[in-house]
Motif scaffolding. Structure first.
Motif, PDB file in Angstrom:
ATOM      1  N   TYR A 308       0.852  -1.181   0.000  1.00 33.77           N
ATOM      2  CA  TYR A 308       0.000   0.000   0.000  1.00 33.77           C
ATOM      3  C   TYR A 308       0.891   1.234   0.000  1.00 33.77           C
ATOM      4  N   SER A 309       0.648   2.149  -0.934  1.00 35.53           N
ATOM      5  CA  SER A 309       1.440   3.369  -1.059  1.00 35.53           C
ATOM      6  C   SER A 309       0.495   4.563  -1.135  1.00 35.53           C
ATOM      7  N   ALA A 310       0.767   5.597  -0.351  1.00 30.31           N
ATOM      8  CA  ALA A 310      -0.104   6.774  -0.326  1.00 30.31           C
ATOM      9  C   ALA A 310       0.694   7.984   0.141  1.00 30.31           C
ATOM     10  N   VAL A 311       0.247   9.168  -0.254  1.00 32.79           N
ATOM     11  CA  VAL A 311       0.893  10.406   0.173  1.00 32.79           C
ATOM     12  C   VAL A 311      -0.007  11.173   1.136  1.00 32.79           C
ATOM     13  N   ASP A 312       0.598  12.162   1.793  1.00 34.96           N
ATOM     14  CA  ASP A 312      -0.172  13.007   2.707  1.00 34.96           C
ATOM     15  C   ASP A 312      -0.953  14.041   1.914  1.00 34.96           C
ATOM     16  N   ASP A 313      -1.672  14.920   2.625  1.00 33.31           N
ATOM     17  CA  ASP A 313      -2.540  15.892   1.978  1.00 33.31           C
ATOM     18  C   ASP A 313      -1.763  16.956   1.212  1.00 33.31           C
ATOM     19  N   THR A 314      -0.460  17.103   1.474  1.00 35.77           N
ATOM     20  CA  THR A 314       0.341  18.067   0.718  1.00 35.77           C
ATOM     21  C   THR A 314       0.974  17.425  -0.510  1.00 35.77           C
ATOM     22  N   GLY A 315       0.967  16.106  -0.571  1.00 40.33           N
ATOM     23  CA  GLY A 315       1.580  15.407  -1.681  1.00 40.33           C
ATOM     24  C   GLY A 315       3.090  15.362  -1.623  1.00 40.33           C
ATOM     25  N   THR A 316       3.666  15.708  -0.466  1.00 44.88           N
ATOM     26  CA  THR A 316       5.124  15.751  -0.357  1.00 44.88           C
ATOM     27  C   THR A 316       5.714  14.613   0.467  1.00 44.88           C
ATOM     28  N   LEU A 317       4.887  13.867   1.188  1.00 46.53           N
ATOM     29  CA  LEU A 317       5.379  12.764   2.001  1.00 46.53           C
ATOM     30  C   LEU A 317       4.691  11.473   1.552  1.00 46.53           C
ATOM     31  N   LEU A 318       5.471  10.501   1.129  1.00 51.34           N
ATOM     32  CA  LEU A 318       4.969   9.222   0.647  1.00 51.34           C
ATOM     33  C   LEU A 318       5.236   8.138   1.683  1.00 51.34           C
ATOM     34  N   GLY A 319       4.205   7.352   1.960  1.00 46.93           N
ATOM     35  CA  GLY A 319       4.368   6.177   2.800  1.00 46.93           C
ATOM     36  C   GLY A 319       4.196   4.926   1.964  1.00 46.93           C
ATOM     37  N   ILE A 320       5.067   3.932   2.195  1.00 48.53           N
ATOM     38  CA  ILE A 320       4.984   2.656   1.482  1.00 48.53           C
ATOM     39  C   ILE A 320       4.935   1.542   2.516  1.00 48.53           C
ATOM     40  N   GLY A 321       3.784   0.892   2.629  1.00 46.82           N
ATOM     41  CA  GLY A 321       3.623  -0.201   3.573  1.00 46.82           C
ATOM     42  C   GLY A 321       4.000  -1.516   2.925  1.00 46.82           C
ATOM     43  N   ARG A 322       4.759  -2.325   3.657  1.00 46.19           N
ATOM     44  CA  ARG A 322       5.227  -3.615   3.143  1.00 46.19           C
ATOM     45  C   ARG A 322       4.622  -4.736   3.977  1.00 46.19           C
ATOM     46  N   GLU A 323       3.704  -5.474   3.380  1.00 41.73           N
ATOM     47  CA  GLU A 323       3.068  -6.581   4.083  1.00 41.73           C
ATOM     48  C   GLU A 323       3.954  -7.815   3.940  1.00 41.73           C
ATOM     49  N   ALA A 324       4.560  -8.249   5.049  1.00 39.93           N
ATOM     50  CA  ALA A 324       5.518  -9.353   4.989  1.00 39.93           C
ATOM     51  C   ALA A 324       5.546 -10.096   6.311  1.00 39.93           C
ATOM     52  N   TRP A 325       6.132 -11.286   6.268  1.00 39.91           N
ATOM     53  CA  TRP A 325       6.222 -12.141   7.454  1.00 39.91           C
ATOM     54  C   TRP A 325       7.611 -12.740   7.546  1.00 39.91           C
TER      55      TRP A 325
END
Length: 518
Positions: A308-325
């Motif tokens: 899952y990848s998404a940015v904040d409301d300013t579009g300047t900070l990106l988060g990338i979630g890694r689903e793993a075990w």
């Protein structure tokens, strides 16, 4: 960082990239990565950037709050069987949930007393059921319900239906069901443009498909595939380059392409999507070398797993979630966290830090605690995140290189959180709990949480309401939350997330640079 061609065990239905495949043995190859990060630019030539605050041979640590209250608890809760993804309407008073066999609308205008308004669990098209619905999206008065989330027989309807939810208590279908020849794991709705992840075995292009759903009609207007950027990915098993999710902000689509990385695509002209840049942890040639018999193993563990990848409301900070075990491979080997990137220049994403998953005594897939990152939201310098049985957390990311944990809560015995979505910015957020965790008897529900603990502290406690005076870490707290390690319950009164950075270096390697070296 160690780059590894991990071999994992199979995935089952519902959670994450959930396709049942055969299990196989585990092996790994190690290679020391360089001391800088490489990202791909719109020119498709490598640009090397170095962040001295992040890329060095020591772990990056978070800044937990020094003082916190005795407890941090949900404000309200309601049962919603089959709950998966949840989103919040523009009015901030209604939540919409995918319920596996349908969808539900929930009145959250009173955070202490959420109430189910409507539910439809018998959707069918010409006798074919629309089922395995794990995602819904809402924009204005329009709700989109897609499915199935994974491979399914022809007896199941494949596609999506658009609903008018101007009255959330009485959703009304406003378009004819739109049928596809692929399953739909996730989608994104912005005004009248619907962005759909379109995965299939053959042909395995795994594109983003863009639809115009205005005027109560549905029309495909554009599409983009990873294979347009690098045809060599066609030689990689389709599940290892699975387009798992899409997020759109200010004309840029953020595509989580599992082991291929996260791609930034210009969709300002939806008829002509164009590549901007991407970040990746894996190398194309390594993915090409993974035999078919080991595909399930390669899906399940790090590196890669861009879920899952998404940015904040300013579009300047990106988060990338890694689903793993955990798989028993080389370190780091365990549940995936959330990487933070500065994307103020989308051509040059710059790694900042990683919010680690809560560690558990058993971090494997089949019988583990399931504390890996799942869905999240970035809003107003806050990261609201869900971690399955690891609970929910809130971080201050105003300094993304040094996130500060503000609050967190979990009830690992009864709840496994699928998502966290802002209800009222700075005040409340909602989180859905799913029943779709193997070997766990978790409940389907929607909960409302305060955005941070009273007294500006780190949140505390397990779901059992353990009042640990002072909230300190140690074996007593660990014993209160079976299945979690002492490190996993230290600090924030039972909520991990303090350690940032995966081992020495958690950064991403440009696939273009790697392919150009072949």
């Amino acid at each position: 960082m160690r780059r590894r061609a991990f071999l994992r065990s199979g995935l089952t239905a519902w959670a994450g990239l959930s396709v049942a495949l055969s299990a196989s043995s585990v092996s790994a190859t190690d290679e020391r990565a360089p001391s800088h990060a490489t990202v791909a630019t719109g020119s498709q030539s490598p640009t090397t950037t170095t962040n001295p605050d992040s890329f060095f041979d020591e772990s990056v640590e978070s800044t937990p709050q020094e003082a916190f209250p005795e407890s941090y608890d949900p404000l309200g809760r309601t049962s919603v069987g089959g709950a998966a993804e949840a989103v919040v309407g523009d009015d901030g008073e209604t939540a919409y949930l995918a319920t596996t066999t349908g969808f539900a609308t929930v009145d959250v205008s009173d955070p202490t007393d959420p109430e189910v308004l409507a539910r439809d669990d018998s959707i069918s098209v010409d006798g074919a059921p629309l089922t395995e619905i794990l995602d819904v999206k809402v924009s204005g008065d329009r709700l989109v319900v897609p499915g199935p989330a994974n491979l399914a027989s022809d007896s199941v309807f494949h596609g999506f239906i658009c609903y008018d939810v101007s009255d959330p208590a009485d959703p009304v279908a406003v378009t004819d069901p739109y049928e596809t020849d692929y399953h739909i794991h996730n989608c994104f709705l912005e005004d009248t443009l619907l962005y759909v992840v379109a995965n299939s075995e053959e042909p395995a292009e795994n594109p983003l498909v863009i639809f115009d759903i205005s005027d109560d009609t549905v029309e495909e207007v554009g599409r983009w595939s990873l294979l347009e950027y690098e045809p060599g990915w066609e030689e990689v098993h389709w599940l290892l380059r699975y387009l798992h999710d899409v997020y759109v902000h200010d004309g840029i689509a953020y595509l989580a392409y599992w082991n291929a990385g996260t791609f930034l695509i210009d969709v300002s002209d939806p008829a002509e999507p164009a590549y901007i840049s991407h970040v990746a942890e894996t190398e194309l040639e390594d993915q090409q070398d993974i035999p078919h018999s080991n595909v399930t193993d390669a899906q399940q563990g790090l590196p890669g797993n861009d879920h899952y990848s998404a940015v904040d409301d300013t579009g300047t900070l990106l988060g990338i979630g890694r689903e793993a075990w955990a798989t028993g491979g080389d370190d780091p080997d365990g549940p995936g966290g959330i990487d933070l990137y500065d994307v103020s220049d989308p051509n040059e994403p710059t790694y900042q830090a990683t919010v680690e998953a809560p560690p558990a005594e058993n971090e494997r897939y089949s019988d583990g605690m399931w504390t890996t990152a799942h869905n999240f939201e970035l809003r107003n310098d806050r990261l609201y995140s869900s971690w399955y049985r690891g609970g929910v957390m809130v971080h201050d990311v105003s300094d993304p290189a040094s996130p500060t944990e503000l609050a967190g809560w979990r009830d690992a015995e009864d709840l496994g959180f699928w998502t966290a979505r802002v209800l009222e910015s700075g005040e409340t957020f909602v989180a859905s709990s799913t029943e779709a965790i193997p070997s766990a008897d978790t409940e389907g529900a929607l909960l409302v949480f305060p955005a941070q603990a009273d007294g500006a502290g780190s949140g505390g406690g397990d779901g059992g309401g353990d009042d640990n005076e002072g909230g300190g870490s140690g074996s007593d707290t660990a014993d209160a939350i079976p299945g979690f390690t002492a490190a996993g319950v230290a600090g924030a009164a039972g909520v991990a997330g303090g350690a940032l950075g995966l081992e020495a270096l958690r950064r991403r390697v440009d696939a273009t640079a790697e392919s150009s070296q072949q």
